[in-house]
Design an enzyme around this catalytic site. Structure first.
Site, PDB file in Angstrom:
ATOM      1  N   ASP A  17      11.130   3.230 -41.120  1.00 52.01           N
ATOM      2  CA  ASP A  17      10.251   4.392 -41.204  1.00 52.01           C
ATOM      3  C   ASP A  17      10.298   5.214 -39.923  1.00 52.01           C
ATOM      4  OD1 ASP A  17       8.930   2.304 -39.847  1.00 52.01           O
ATOM      5  OD2 ASP A  17       7.699   1.885 -41.604  1.00 52.01           O
ATOM      6  N   GLU A 273      16.589   1.934 -45.466  1.00 50.44           N
ATOM      7  CA  GLU A 273      16.845   3.333 -45.818  1.00 50.44           C
ATOM      8  C   GLU A 273      17.645   4.081 -44.759  1.00 50.44           C
ATOM      9  OE1 GLU A 273      14.153   7.292 -46.791  1.00 50.44           O
ATOM     10  OE2 GLU A 273      13.664   5.404 -47.773  1.00 50.44           O
TER      11      GLU A 273
END
Length: 377
Positions: A17, A273
């Site tokens: 994140d 990610e």
């Protein structure tokens, strides 16, 4: 006047994140002349990828970004023109009140998780909940037309291609990291969560006819590597050899260095990610360790990406690639899957580059966010 942006990041997922929001914040400043405050609740996690961070400061400037510590007890702060809640994090109640009190209502977006699922296109940019008249919108990164695209800095692919065509630049970069692979050695990077499937893969790499140099940045997979090697206290700088396999542990590095590491390697195993997207921009074959979710719903996301990613491959190459990814994410037979992939290596390698170029035809995520704001006002 510059548009003022606030990006809120609650660090909960092993640097993914903060990795995404830090790249986004810098790009908005450099390429779109935005004034960006990046609110982070864990500066020590941030420090891993930005060593210049002073974890004792509540406010500091880093690469043009106004970095703020997001405290447990929220201090008074005015709301920005654009407010991004990264990965559905909850904004401080006092900040939400500040948004509602603004003379001109800010654009409030939930920057969601990356997904290749078809439903994402239909939900992208749709309104979500309201708070006292302030409307929140969904904003989905993605691989399909009609999504927000992927983070990609201007000129990234040109820099990558030039670097990959310059053997001396690669050699100097690797040597600076203490990596000295022998000529003809397959170079693989490994950045993953804990995975029982690692041992069978390392077994087959160690007995392969081609020598492999495995580069393992510090992270959660180190415990599994350590058990396979039969050693204690594996740390950055350690090098171990088992037959055809050399295992080397690397320190956690800045994002720009990690990008170049991916560019140097023949194959990249990545997770989450941020590293997943960067491995795609590397234009090299890759293996994704998706973050595990309850009731295995992460496997639906994995299948959705594989369906999209492998669409242009021959049936045999597609079968091999899908088998490897599914084995890695479901504790399957990594040894057999890896051997099958090697039979289709040339096609899979060509496809990795063509997929990269295809994705680069879309607007990048930062540009898409700015365009949404400009159309919204």
């Amino acid at each position: 006047m510059k548009a003022r942006w606030d990006i809120f990041c609650s660090v909960v997922d092993n640097y993914g994140d903060i990795g995404v929001t830090w790249r986004l914040a810098r790009q908005l400043v450099v390429e779109h002349a935005c004034a960006v405050r990046l609110w982070v609740d864990d500066l020590r996690a941030f420090e891993r990828m930005c060593p210049d961070i002073d974890t004792q400061l509540d406010q500091q400037w880093q690469e043009g970004v106004d970095v703020r510590h997001w405290p447990a007890e929220w201090a008074q702060a005015s709301a920005a023109d654009v407010v991004i809640a990264a990965f559905a994090c909850q904004l401080p109640p006092d900040y939400m009140e500040a948004m509602a009190a603004c003379e001109r209502t800010p654009l409030w977006m939930n920057l969601d998780y990356l997904s290749a699922e078809e439903w994402v296109v239909g939900c992208h940019r749709l309104p979500s909940v309201k708070f006292k008249g302030v409307q929140k919108y969904f904003f989905f990164p993605g691989f399909r037309e009609g999504t927000g695209g992927l983070l990609r800095e201007a000129g990234l692919l040109e820099q990558r291609q030039a670097f990959q065509q310059d053997a001396e630049a690669q050699r100097q970069f690797l040597h600076a990291m203490g990596v000295f692979p022998t000529i003809g050695t397959r170079l693989i990077s490994l950045f993953a969560y804990e995975n029982p499937g690692l041992a069978p893969w390392l077994d087959v790499l160690s007995t392969d006819g081609t020598a492999t140099h495995l580069l393992v940045p510090e992270g959660r997979i180190l415990g599994d590597v350590q058990r396979w090697l039969g050693v204690d206290g594996l740390a950055a700088g350690d090098i171990h050899r088992r037959q055809a396999l050399t295992v080397q542990v690397l320190p956690f590095v800045r994002q720009e260095q990690y990008d170049r590491l991916l560019w140097c390697c023949d194959f990249n195993a990545v997770r989450g990610e941020d590293s997943f997207v960067r491995a795609q921009w590397a234009g090299r074959p890759l293996l994704w360790h998706i973050y595990r979710q309850d009731e295995d719903i992460h496997l639906d996301k994995l299948d959705a990406f594989l369906n999209l990613y492998t669409a242009a491959l021959s049936p045999a190459a597609k079968t091999a690639l899908v088998a490897l990814w599914q084995a890695w994410n479901t504790e399957g037979d990594m040894a057999s899957a890896w051997k099958m992939l090697l039979e289709h290596w040339s096609e899979v390698a060509r496809h990795a580059e063509s997929w990269c170029l295809e994705q680069a035809l879309q607007d990048d995520l930062a540009t898409a966010l700015v365009q949404f704001y400009e159309s919204w006002i």
